[in-house]
Write a protein that holds these residues in place. Structure first.
Motif, PDB file in Angstrom:
ATOM      1  N   VAL A  39      -3.424  -8.640   5.927  1.00  0.00           N
ATOM      2  CA  VAL A  39      -2.312  -7.669   5.915  1.00  0.00           C
ATOM      3  C   VAL A  39      -1.096  -8.240   5.165  1.00  0.00           C
ATOM      4  CG1 VAL A  39      -0.634  -6.489   7.415  1.00  0.00           C
ATOM      5  CG2 VAL A  39      -3.066  -6.572   8.048  1.00  0.00           C
ATOM      6  N   ASP A  40      -0.420  -7.384   4.403  1.00  0.00           N
ATOM      7  CA  ASP A  40       0.887  -7.783   3.855  1.00  0.00           C
ATOM      8  C   ASP A  40       1.928  -6.753   4.268  1.00  0.00           C
ATOM      9  OD1 ASP A  40      -0.377  -6.074   1.521  1.00  0.00           O
ATOM     10  OD2 ASP A  40       1.762  -6.138   1.048  1.00  0.00           O
ATOM     11  N   VAL A  41       2.945  -7.223   4.946  1.00  0.00           N
ATOM     12  CA  VAL A  41       4.105  -6.389   5.274  1.00  0.00           C
ATOM     13  C   VAL A  41       5.316  -7.211   4.839  1.00  0.00           C
ATOM     14  CG1 VAL A  41       5.404  -5.203   7.063  1.00  0.00           C
ATOM     15  CG2 VAL A  41       2.916  -5.262   7.185  1.00  0.00           C
TER      16      VAL A  41
ATOM     17  N   ALA B  16       0.817  -1.215   0.000  1.00  0.00           N
ATOM     18  CA  ALA B  16       0.000   0.000   0.000  1.00  0.00           C
ATOM     19  C   ALA B  16       0.850   1.264   0.000  1.00  0.00           C
ATOM     20  CB  ALA B  16      -0.925   0.013   1.215  1.00  0.00           C
ATOM     21  N   PHE B  17       2.136   1.127   0.376  1.00  0.00           N
ATOM     22  CA  PHE B  17       3.009   2.300   0.421  1.00  0.00           C
ATOM     23  C   PHE B  17       3.855   2.437  -0.845  1.00  0.00           C
ATOM     24  CE2 PHE B  17       3.250   2.227   5.429  1.00  0.00           C
ATOM     25  CZ  PHE B  17       1.879   2.455   5.485  1.00  0.00           C
ATOM     26  N   TYR B  18       3.776   1.453  -1.780  1.00  0.00           N
ATOM     27  CA  TYR B  18       4.527   1.612  -3.041  1.00  0.00           C
ATOM     28  C   TYR B  18       3.685   1.258  -4.277  1.00  0.00           C
ATOM     29  CZ  TYR B  18       5.789  -3.406  -2.128  1.00  0.00           C
ATOM     30  OH  TYR B  18       5.778  -4.743  -1.842  1.00  0.00           O
TER      31      TYR B  18
ATOM     32  N   GLY C 282      -6.642  -9.309   9.592  1.00  0.00           N
ATOM     33  CA  GLY C 282      -7.452  -8.514   8.677  1.00  0.00           C
ATOM     34  C   GLY C 282      -7.340  -7.024   8.951  1.00  0.00           C
ATOM     35  N   PHE C 283      -8.052  -6.251   8.144  1.00  0.00           N
ATOM     36  CA  PHE C 283      -8.153  -4.800   8.309  1.00  0.00           C
ATOM     37  C   PHE C 283      -9.558  -4.455   8.807  1.00  0.00           C
ATOM     38  CE2 PHE C 283      -5.030  -5.434   4.953  1.00  0.00           C
ATOM     39  CZ  PHE C 283      -4.062  -4.466   5.178  1.00  0.00           C
ATOM     40  N   HIS C 284      -9.663  -3.306   9.453  1.00  0.00           N
ATOM     41  CA  HIS C 284     -10.957  -2.818   9.940  1.00  0.00           C
ATOM     42  C   HIS C 284     -11.138  -1.351   9.578  1.00  0.00           C
ATOM     43  CE1 HIS C 284     -12.112  -6.153  12.688  1.00  0.00           C
ATOM     44  NE2 HIS C 284     -10.801  -6.304  12.834  1.00  0.00           N
TER      45      HIS C 284
ATOM     46  N   PRO D  95      -4.130   2.755  -0.376  1.00  0.00           N
ATOM     47  CA  PRO D  95      -4.711   1.974  -1.470  1.00  0.00           C
ATOM     48  C   PRO D  95      -5.464   0.719  -0.993  1.00  0.00           C
ATOM     49  CG  PRO D  95      -2.565   2.761  -2.103  1.00  0.00           C
ATOM     50  CD  PRO D  95      -2.735   3.124  -0.657  1.00  0.00           C
ATOM     51  N   VAL D  96      -5.140   0.205   0.188  1.00  0.00           N
ATOM     52  CA  VAL D  96      -5.810  -1.008   0.688  1.00  0.00           C
ATOM     53  C   VAL D  96      -7.328  -0.844   0.718  1.00  0.00           C
ATOM     54  CG1 VAL D  96      -6.182  -2.481   2.717  1.00  0.00           C
ATOM     55  CG2 VAL D  96      -3.870  -1.752   2.121  1.00  0.00           C
ATOM     56  N   TYR D  97      -7.795   0.283   1.246  1.00  0.00           N
ATOM     57  CA  TYR D  97      -9.225   0.460   1.512  1.00  0.00           C
ATOM     58  C   TYR D  97      -9.917   1.285   0.443  1.00  0.00           C
ATOM     59  CZ  TYR D  97      -6.419   0.253   5.778  1.00  0.00           C
ATOM     60  OH  TYR D  97      -5.448  -0.046   6.690  1.00  0.00           O
TER      61      TYR D  97
END
Ligand code: 173
Length: 321
Positions: free
Chosen positions: A227-229, A92-94, A144-146, A167-169
Motif C-alpha cells: 500500500v502507498d498512502v 491510485a486516486f491521482y 498488501g492488497f487483497h 488503478p492498483v488492481y
C-alpha cells in the motif's frame, strides 16, 4: 473553483496559510482522501498530532476533513493548485497527474531503503515535476492488497466476476479475466448491497472499520503489492516555508514512516478480526498463488512501462530487488 466551494468558507477564511499566532508560525490546511478516524487516515492524523505538538511556533496543521471536504479523486488537483496545502492521498486516486505512480505499490523494498538508495528522490522529483507537490512521506508500507468476494473462486480465474477496482488492481484483475468497475471507497458498500459487484480490491486493513464485512464473504490470499498512502505538500507552499519549517515537517515525516514497521502485526490482528466477522479465507494453492503474484507483478509493471518506458525502467531498478 469547484473544489473550493466544497470546502467550508469558514474554514478557508480561518486559516488561509495564515501566520496568525506567531510571526514565524505557519498553519497548513490538510485534507485526507480517506474518512478521518479510519485506517488510511490513521498515520496522517498521528503525523498532524506530532507536528502540532512538536512544531509549536514553527508549523501547525489544521485538519480540514476527509472525502466530505474534497472528493478523493479530486484531492490530487486540490493539492496541486493549492486549494489544499497538504493532502493524505494514494497514487491510485491521482493517476491523471502522476501516471507512473502505480510503480510505488509494486515496490519490493521498504520506504527506508528507498530513501537510502535514491528512489525516494526520484519519486519526489516525479511528483514535483508532474504534480507540483513535494512528496513528503509514505504510509501503508508493509501492507498488501487483497481481492475480497461475495462468491467463492477456486483458482486465479476471475472471468464472469464484476470487481470494484482502482488503478492498483486494474492490470492484474483484467489480465485474470474480471469485468472492472472503478469507484471511490465511499461507493463500495452500496455496490455490494445492490449486488452490482461480486467483490472488490482493498488492502489487508480497513474492511471492518468501513463496515464492509457485512457484505463480504471471502478474502483471497495471498496479498500482493504494498500500500502507498502519501503525504503531499503543494510545492509553492513548500518552497515558501523556512528551512526550520521544512525540517520540522521532514522530522515528522520520518517519525510517521517508522510507524510502517507496525503493519505486520496490525495485518495479523486484522485477519483475525475478519475471520471473527465471518470472512472466510480462500488460500490459493502454491501453483495458483505463483500465478496470482506473477500476474500482479508482470501486469503491474507492463502498465507502468506503457505509460513511460524510460521512467518505468528507472523506477524498477530502485524499487525491486
Ligand atoms: O482500493 C482502493 O481504493 C485503493 O486503491 C487504496 C489504496 C491505498 C489505500 C487504500 C485503498
Amino acid at each position: 473553483m469547484k473544489i473550493k466551494t466544497l470546502l467550508s468558507a469558514a474554514i478557508l477564511a480561518a486559516s488561509s496559510f495564515s501566520t496568525a499566532a506567531f510571526a514565524d508560525e505557519v498553519t497548513l490546511r490538510g485534507v485526507s482522501a480517506f474518512n478521518l478516524g479510519t485506517t488510511f487516515s490513521r498515520e496522517f492524523e498521528a503525523f498532524v498530532d506530532w507536528i502540532n505538538e512538536n512544531g509549536k511556533g514553527v508549523v501547525q496543521i489544521q485538519l480540514v476533513g476527509g472525502p466530505e471536504a474534497v472528493p478523493p479523486f479530486e484531492l490530487g488537483n486540490a493539492v496541486q493548485s493549492g486549494v489544499v496545502d497538504i493532502a493524505n492521498n494514494t497514487t491510485a486516486f491521482y493517476p491523471n497527474l502522476v501516471p507512473t505512480g502505480d510503480a510505488i505499490h509494486l515496490a519490493e523494498n521498504t520506504v527506508q531503503e528507498q530513501r537510502a538508495n535514491g528512489c525516494y528522490d526520484l519519486i519526489d522529483r516525479i511528483h514535483q515535476e508532474q504534480m507540483n507537490v513535494k512528496f513528503l512521506a509514505r504510509a501503508g508500507d508493509g501492507m498488501g492488497f487483497h481481492l475480497y468476494l461475495t462468491k467463492p473462486i477456486d483458482g486465479p480465474d476471475l472471468s464472469g466476476l464484476t470487481i470494484r477496482t482502482t488503478p492498483v488492481y486494474q492490470a492484474m484483475f483484467s489480465a485474470l479475466g474480471a469485468n472492472l468497475v472503478r469507484t471511490a471507497p465511499g461507493e463500495v458498500y452500496s455496490a455490494l448491497e445492490r449486488g452490482a459487484i461480486d467483490g472488490y480490491g482493498w488492502p489487508a486493513q480497513g474492511v471492518l472499520d468501513l463496515g464492509w464485512d457485512e457484505q463480504t464473504k471471502y478474502r483471497v490470499d495471498p496479498s500482493f503489492y504494498n500500500v502507498d498512502v502519501n503525504l503531499l505538500v503543494n510545492l509553492d507552499v513548500w518552497n515558501g516555508l523556512t528551512d526550520e519549517q521544512r525540517a520540522k515537517l521532514e522530522e515528522g515525516a520520518a517519525w510517521m514512516e517508522e510507524l510502517n514497521a507496525k503493519n505486520a502485526e496490525i495485518n495479523a490482528a486484522e485477519y483475525a478480526k475478519q475471520a471473527e466477522a465471518g470472512i472466510e479465507t480462500i488460500t490459493l494453492n502454491d501453483a495458483d498463488a505463483d500465478k496470482w503474484l506473477e500476474t500482479a507483478q508482470t501486469e503491474g509493471w507492463a502498465a507502468v512501462d506503457a505509460v513511460d518506458a524510460a521512467l518505468s525502467k528507472e523506477l524498477q531498478a530502485c524499487l525491486t530487488k
